[in-house]
Design a protein around this motif. Structure first.
Motif, short mmCIF file in Angstrom:
data_model
loop_
_atom_site.label_atom_id
_atom_site.label_comp_id
_atom_site.label_asym_id
_atom_site.label_seq_id
_atom_site.Cartn_x
_atom_site.Cartn_y
_atom_site.Cartn_z
N TRP A 296 0.83 -1.20 0.00
CA TRP A 296 0.00 0.00 0.00
C TRP A 296 0.86 1.25 0.00
O TRP A 296 0.56 2.21 -0.71
N SER A 297 1.93 1.27 0.78
CA SER A 297 2.81 2.44 0.82
C SER A 297 3.42 2.72 -0.54
O SER A 297 3.59 3.88 -0.92
N SER A 298 3.75 1.67 -1.29
CA SER A 298 4.33 1.88 -2.63
C SER A 298 3.33 2.54 -3.56
O SER A 298 3.71 3.13 -4.57
N LEU A 299 2.04 2.48 -3.22
CA LEU A 299 0.99 3.13 -4.01
C LEU A 299 0.50 4.42 -3.35
O LEU A 299 -0.54 4.96 -3.73
N ASN A 300 1.24 4.88 -2.35
CA ASN A 300 0.92 6.09 -1.60
C ASN A 300 -0.41 5.97 -0.83
O ASN A 300 -1.16 6.93 -0.72
N VAL A 301 -0.68 4.77 -0.33
CA VAL A 301 -1.85 4.52 0.50
C VAL A 301 -1.35 4.33 1.93
O VAL A 301 -0.51 3.47 2.19
N LEU A 302 -1.86 5.13 2.84
CA LEU A 302 -1.45 5.07 4.24
C LEU A 302 -2.21 3.94 4.94
O LEU A 302 -3.43 3.93 4.98
N ALA A 303 -1.47 3.00 5.52
CA ALA A 303 -2.08 1.90 6.27
C ALA A 303 -2.03 2.24 7.75
O ALA A 303 -0.98 2.54 8.29
N MET A 304 -3.18 2.23 8.38
CA MET A 304 -3.26 2.39 9.84
C MET A 304 -3.63 1.02 10.39
O MET A 304 -4.76 0.58 10.25
N LEU A 305 -2.65 0.36 10.99
CA LEU A 305 -2.86 -1.02 11.41
C LEU A 305 -3.51 -1.07 12.79
O LEU A 305 -3.03 -0.48 13.74
N VAL A 306 -4.58 -1.80 12.86
CA VAL A 306 -5.25 -2.08 14.12
C VAL A 306 -5.14 -3.57 14.32
O VAL A 306 -5.43 -4.35 13.42
N ARG A 307 -4.68 -3.98 15.49
CA ARG A 307 -4.49 -5.41 15.71
C ARG A 307 -5.19 -5.86 16.98
O ARG A 307 -5.49 -5.06 17.85
N GLU A 308 -5.42 -7.14 17.04
CA GLU A 308 -6.04 -7.75 18.21
C GLU A 308 -5.03 -7.74 19.37
O GLU A 308 -3.84 -7.91 19.17
N ASP A 309 -5.54 -7.47 20.54
CA ASP A 309 -4.70 -7.42 21.73
C ASP A 309 -5.53 -7.93 22.90
O ASP A 309 -6.71 -7.59 23.01
N PRO A 310 -4.95 -8.72 23.78
CA PRO A 310 -5.74 -9.23 24.91
C PRO A 310 -6.25 -8.12 25.83
O PRO A 310 -7.18 -8.33 26.60
N HIS A 311 -5.68 -6.94 25.72
CA HIS A 311 -6.08 -5.81 26.56
C HIS A 311 -7.00 -4.84 25.83
O HIS A 311 -7.32 -3.78 26.34
N GLY A 312 -7.39 -5.16 24.60
CA GLY A 312 -8.26 -4.28 23.83
C GLY A 312 -7.64 -3.93 22.49
O GLY A 312 -6.68 -4.55 22.05
N VAL A 313 -8.14 -2.91 21.84
CA VAL A 313 -7.67 -2.49 20.52
C VAL A 313 -6.54 -1.48 20.68
O VAL A 313 -6.59 -0.61 21.54
N SER A 314 -5.52 -1.62 19.86
CA SER A 314 -4.43 -0.65 19.86
C SER A 314 -4.03 -0.37 18.42
O SER A 314 -4.29 -1.18 17.52
N LEU A 315 -3.42 0.77 18.20
CA LEU A 315 -2.95 1.14 16.87
C LEU A 315 -1.44 0.99 16.82
O LEU A 315 -0.74 1.35 17.76
N GLU A 316 -0.95 0.45 15.71
CA GLU A 316 0.49 0.38 15.50
C GLU A 316 0.93 1.66 14.81
O GLU A 316 0.18 2.26 14.05
#
Length: 146
Positions: A107-127
């Motif tokens: 996505w970055s090579s196409l100038n698309v910004l990825a905002m990664l959200v991942r599973e976490d045992p303590h809730g949602v967090s952003l990378e």
């Protein structure tokens, strides 16, 4: 003493065999459900494109269709789509395992910004792997839900 150990050992093997069979059945059921979700997303995207064509509005524009198709063909990607009412402003992907780096790079090579959200045992967090996302990540991370 050896005679008493043999039936117990056989029982353990049977239990282990039964456990393995149950795990295999659960894995198969999970795989079937995941593939069902993927197929459902493909049908949703198809219907959204048809609806957009009928209305003369690019709900899933061709450029995003190409990006989403390429993304869905990447290893570890379960599904990809356009959130909300479509347009050119956002896409999403549900990625299994550790494949997010490949999607982010593509996505970055196409100038698309990825905002990664991942599973976490303590809730949602952003990378915050992408420096462009630092302000957004900081703002979202500061939100306290009660």
């Amino acid at each position: 003493m050896l005679m008493n150990a043999l039936p117990m050992r056989a029982a353990c093997c049977l239990l282990e065999s039964g456990w393995r069979e149950q795990m295999n059945q659960l894995k198969q059921k999970l795989l079937k459900e995941l593939l069902g979700a993927r197929d459902a997303m493909l049908r949703i995207r198809y219907q959204m494109r048809k609806m957009g064509e009928a209305a003369g509005i690019p709900i899933e524009p061709e450029s995003q269709s190409q990006l989403l198709d390429a993304t869905m063909n990447m290893e570890g990607v379960l599904l990809a789509g356009i959130p909300g009412d479509g347009g050119f402003d956002a896409v999403f992907a549900v990625i299994l395992g550790a494949s997010s780096k490949n999607v982010t790079q593509a996505w970055s090579s196409l100038n698309v910004l990825a905002m990664l959200v991942r599973e976490d045992p303590h809730g949602v967090s952003l990378e915050n792997n992408d420096p462009r996302a630092k302000e957004i990540t900081t703002a979202v991370s500061s939100i306290q839900l009660e």
